[in-house]
Design an enzyme around this catalytic site. Structure first.
Site, PDB file in Angstrom:
ATOM      1  N   ASP A   1     -10.424   2.128  -3.375  1.00  0.00           N
ATOM      2  CA  ASP A   1     -10.941   1.938  -2.017  1.00  0.00           C
ATOM      3  C   ASP A   1     -12.458   1.967  -2.005  1.00  0.00           C
ATOM      4  O   ASP A   1     -13.082   1.632  -1.000  1.00  0.00           O
ATOM      5  CB  ASP A   1     -10.424   3.050  -1.099  1.00  0.00           C
ATOM      6  CG  ASP A   1      -9.073   2.693  -0.503  1.00  0.00           C
ATOM      7  OD1 ASP A   1      -8.619   1.559  -0.701  1.00  0.00           O
ATOM      8  OD2 ASP A   1      -8.470   3.565   0.152  1.00  0.00           O
TER       9      ASP A   1
ATOM     10  N   ASP B   1       0.833  -1.212   0.000  1.00  0.00           N
ATOM     11  CA  ASP B   1       0.000   0.000   0.000  1.00  0.00           C
ATOM     12  C   ASP B   1       0.870   1.266   0.000  1.00  0.00           C
ATOM     13  O   ASP B   1       2.079   1.215   0.291  1.00  0.00           O
ATOM     14  CB  ASP B   1      -0.892  -0.040   1.249  1.00  0.00           C
ATOM     15  CG  ASP B   1      -2.166   0.769   1.111  1.00  0.00           C
ATOM     16  OD1 ASP B   1      -2.295   1.525   0.143  1.00  0.00           O
ATOM     17  OD2 ASP B   1      -3.036   0.654   2.013  1.00  0.00           O
TER      18      ASP B   1
HETATM   19  C1  DGJ Z   1      -5.726   1.971   2.014  1.00  0.00           C
HETATM   20  C2  DGJ Z   1      -6.091   0.748   1.231  1.00  0.00           C
HETATM   21  O1  DGJ Z   1      -6.509   1.072  -0.043  1.00  0.00           O
HETATM   22  C3  DGJ Z   1      -7.135  -0.036   1.995  1.00  0.00           C
HETATM   23  O2  DGJ Z   1      -7.576  -1.114   1.239  1.00  0.00           O
HETATM   24  C4  DGJ Z   1      -6.537  -0.461   3.290  1.00  0.00           C
HETATM   25  O3  DGJ Z   1      -5.499  -1.369   3.050  1.00  0.00           O
HETATM   26  C5  DGJ Z   1      -6.052   0.732   4.067  1.00  0.00           C
HETATM   27  N1  DGJ Z   1      -5.198   1.572   3.287  1.00  0.00           N
HETATM   28  C6  DGJ Z   1      -5.316   0.311   5.297  1.00  0.00           C
HETATM   29  O4  DGJ Z   1      -4.757   1.364   5.964  1.00  0.00           O
END
Ligand code: DGJ
Length: 736
Positions: free
Chosen positions: A549, A479
């Protein structure tokens, strides 16, 4: 595939599987662009170059050929200073302070295969007979600065790759203010420019605009390719559709700040270009040093936007993505993020994993919150050791428990970041990107590690490798949750500070190369708050990306549709999440959430232990169906049928390469009262064969055998739904 040099005409003819690209050398030594388009056998190419004498405002550099002007000559790698007033590909400042560069042809060579781009991701070949490469050297006679232009064409892919290397063969340092990857001058301006733009949680929406005189450009200044703009543009011949018309795509294999655009000149020709963003960029080349630009991938289609997309999909799926998982079907996963956020115990994780295994899910992914003291998003990035308060028996024990339930285990990291509240930051406060004496602006209460530094790169490889070696982990979610501010490095001298952002990317690519090659059995999925870095650069190291997301099924129609313009479906993560949806609070049926998620790398992202027996039964069916259609969805040909950007209905479909199977998705956002009847036409099927509808859809349709010609020419009746956010999938197999 072939590259021919016609010496008498001084013309290079590059032929990809379906495309010709033609370059000529003028008598002055300039590299002129003659043609890019549908494949042509051969021609007297000079006819393609149209020149005419113009007013004094269009100066000529050759008094014996006044109709030749750099301001109107279609060029391959234009530079600034000697009468081309259009936007340049190269802008170099020389020892005497001037920014004038005039490049002329020196030599060329044609070689089998495709050389690697040192330190940068790029499309590759597996054997030299898959491609041919043309390298052309140009030089500025005054300073001896050289540019090596590289073009590759492929035997079985309808694409041409381009990049440039700037070599300082002079005796004084040169400052590059701009070094783009590609520039092409098209002969007209009757196009629309398509771009994929948006924001966090609504990435890669399709936008089109007709070209107008002057500049139309997209860019990222965020230090990453970004949610806001994607490093891709296409020019669509006016009147073209998904299936018809000429389309020119330019996709940049880069994950940092970029620019891409079109400048229409006074004579209605269009200069299209892409590369590292020249804004806040500078690169100092000492004598003897070189600068390699990222690669641009050019696709021409005479079968509309859909034809262009399928060329990108095939190339990126099989010759950009790498590793053991490239040709493998990807596992169905359950991720705990939206189920627990930071609040979990080992027992809770094991319970979710077990519930997943009972439904047929194959991989459990432990998301954020397992390390340091991370109970919320304010601390611990950089402290990549397990939080014993949350997982008292450690990671190995938890992985063992999940694996005992019959699931693979995956783990989340955000390796490029550092929390000011972390052991790492207290020990190394200078390891983040920063400018001495200025605020270190935080986003999500975190800073960015300075990956331009070798010591930081080595540290990261060591700590991540330690965790990955400590337990049988088979998947990593990588990430990255903020953009760059105060871009500076403690180790670079003042005159190289503006190199930091690109040096960061080179450092990141180096780290990714080292980690992914040390753990070839691990499937890596990239993520940047969802799709903030959904670009070809990342796909080279990690064959799939968390698309967004935003997990709302309705929002995902646009996000997945837009993403498919360039990126193969095998690269898109798509999960079923809880309702009300956590991003937009919309309530959609489990059926529709499943149907949308089936069109990608399928998974769930909710607390499966709370499912009712009915929900479990439906999820079991979704998972079983996905296992049947998975090779088709992940490796088949993708056709967009109805655009969510143009109406209430969305449809797309997947066809296996041998055209024996097809999987169709159809959704309606809002229910219309007294709705009209209608049909939608399928694509890509074999008109001579019959297709048998499988499963429940056959019962609804009350018939199961359809001709391929009937489905493509007459169409399939649009489903009649009751209620908003409805959808249906159809799975066809050819009759035996
Ligand atoms: C952003 C990601 O896109 C989410 O899926 C998740 O992993 C969060 N960060 C966790 O902090």
């Amino acid at each position: 595939m072939s590259i021919h040099y016609h010496e008498e005409e001084a013309v290079f003819h590059l032929q990809a599987s379906n495309t010709s690209y033609v370059i000529g050398i003028t008598k002055q030594g300039y590299l002129a662009h003659y043609y890019w388009g549908r494949k042509i056998r051969g021609a007297s190419w000079k006819r393609q170059l149209l020149l005419t004498n113009r007013s004094s405002f269009t100066p000529s550099t050759d008094l014996s050929q006044m109709e030749l002007s750099l301001d109107t000559l279609p060029q391959e790698y234009p530079s600034y200073g000697s009468s081309d007033f259009r936007t340049p590909a190269l802008e170099a400042q020389h020892g005497n302070g001037s920014s004038i560069t005039e490049l002329t042809y020196v030599s060329h060579r044609i070689i089998a295969g495709k050389p690697e781009l040192e330190g940068l991701p790029a499309v590759y070949v597996e054997s030299a007979d898959e491609a041919q490469t043309l390298e052309i050297t140009m030089r500025d006679a005054v300073t001896a600065v050289e540019v090596l232009l590289t073009y590759t064409v492929f035997e079985s892919y309808n694409a041409i790759t381009r990049s440039a290397k700037i070599i300082n063969n002079g005796s004084e340092a040169v400052k590059l203010n701009r070094a783009l990857s590609v520039s092409v001058d098209l002969p007209g301006d009757q196009y629309e420019m398509l771009q994929l733009s948006g924001a966090w949680a609504r990435e890669r929406y399709v936008h089109k605009r007709g070209l107008v005189p002057g500049m139309q450009m997209i860019e990222s200044r965020r230090g990453s390719s970004s949610h806001v703009q994607n490093p891709f543009i296409a020019l669509l011949e006016n009147g073209s559709t998904e299936e018809t018309g000429e389309v020119y795509g330019i996709s940049l294999v880069y994950s940092g700040s970029f620019m891409a655009g079109v400048e229409v000149d006074p004579f209605h020709t269009a200069r299209v270009f892409a590369g590292i963003n020249a804004f806040d960029f500078e690169w100092r080349l000492e004598p003897g040093e070189q600068f390699q630009t990222p690669e641009a991938v050019l696709v021409h289609s005479h079968e509309g936007l859909g034809g262009m997309s399928r060329s990108y999909h095939d190339l990126y799926r099989t010759r950009l993505c790498r590793g053991a998982f490239r040709d493998e079907v990807r596992p169905i996963l359950i991720n705990n993020w939206e189920a627990t956020y930071f609040n979990f115990t080992a027992d809770k994780i094991e319970a979710i994993a077990r519930a997943g295994q009972e439904l047929g899910i194959e991989l459990f992914v432990l998301d954020d919150g397992w390390f340091g003291k991370r109970d919320d998003d304010t601390t611990s990035l950089g402290d990549w050791f397990v939080d014993r308060n949350k997982l008292p028996r450690g990671l190995e024990d938890l992985v063992g428990r999940v694996k005992a339930s019959g699931m693979q285990f995956g783990l989340w990291f955000e390796p490029e970041m550092i929390s000011p509240d972390s052991e790492l930051y207290r020990e190394h406060p200078d390891w983040c990107l920063h400018v001495e004496g200025r605020r270190r602006t935080q986003a999500r209460q975190q800073l960015i590690l300075d990956l331009s530094r070798k010591d930081v790169q080595d540290h990261l490889v060591a700590v991540i490798s330690d965790v990955l070696s400590s337990a049988p982990i088979t998947y990593v979610k990588w990430d990255m949750n903020r953009n760059m501010t105060e871009i500076g490095s403690a180790l670079l001298p003042a005159e190289r500070q503006r190199e930091t952002a690109h040096r960061y990317m080179l450092g990141l690519y180096e780290v990714l190369e080292r980690i992914t090659s040390a753990f070839p059995h691990i499937l890596f999925e990239s993520c940047s708050g969802g799709g903030g870095r959904f670009d070809p650069g990342m796909l080279y190291y990690m064959p799939q990306t968390w698309t967004s997301d935003n997990t709302d099924a309705v929002c995902r129609l646009k996000i997945q549709y837009g993403t498919s313009i360039v990126y193969p479906v095998s690269s898109m993560g798509s999960h079923v999440s809880a309702v009300p949806n956590h991003q937009v609070e919309r309530v959609t049926s489990l059926d529709t959430r499943g149907n949308v998620a089936l069109s990608g790398n399928f998974g769930y992202e909710l607390d499966l232990t709370t499912f009712t027996p009915e929900e479990k039964e439906l999820a079991r069916k979704q998972i079983a169906l996905y296992k049947e259609v998975r090779p088709l969805v992940q490796q088949g040909d993708f056709y967009r049928l109805l655009s969510p950007f143009e109406g209430n209905d969305t449809a797309w479909m997947f066809v296996s390469k041998n055209r024996s199977e097809a999987f169709i998705f159809y959704a309606t956002v809002l229910q219309e009262p007294n709705a009209p009847l209608g049909k939608f036409r399928l694509q890509g099927l074999d008109p001579q064969r019959d297709y048998v509808l499988q499963g429940e859809a056959a019962e609804v349709e009350e018939q199961s055998v359809f001709g391929g010609d009937e489905l493509m020419y007459a169409g399939l009746a649009k489903p009649q739904f009751h209620g908003d956010f409805s959808s249906r999938v159809y799975y066809f197999r050819t009759a035996k």
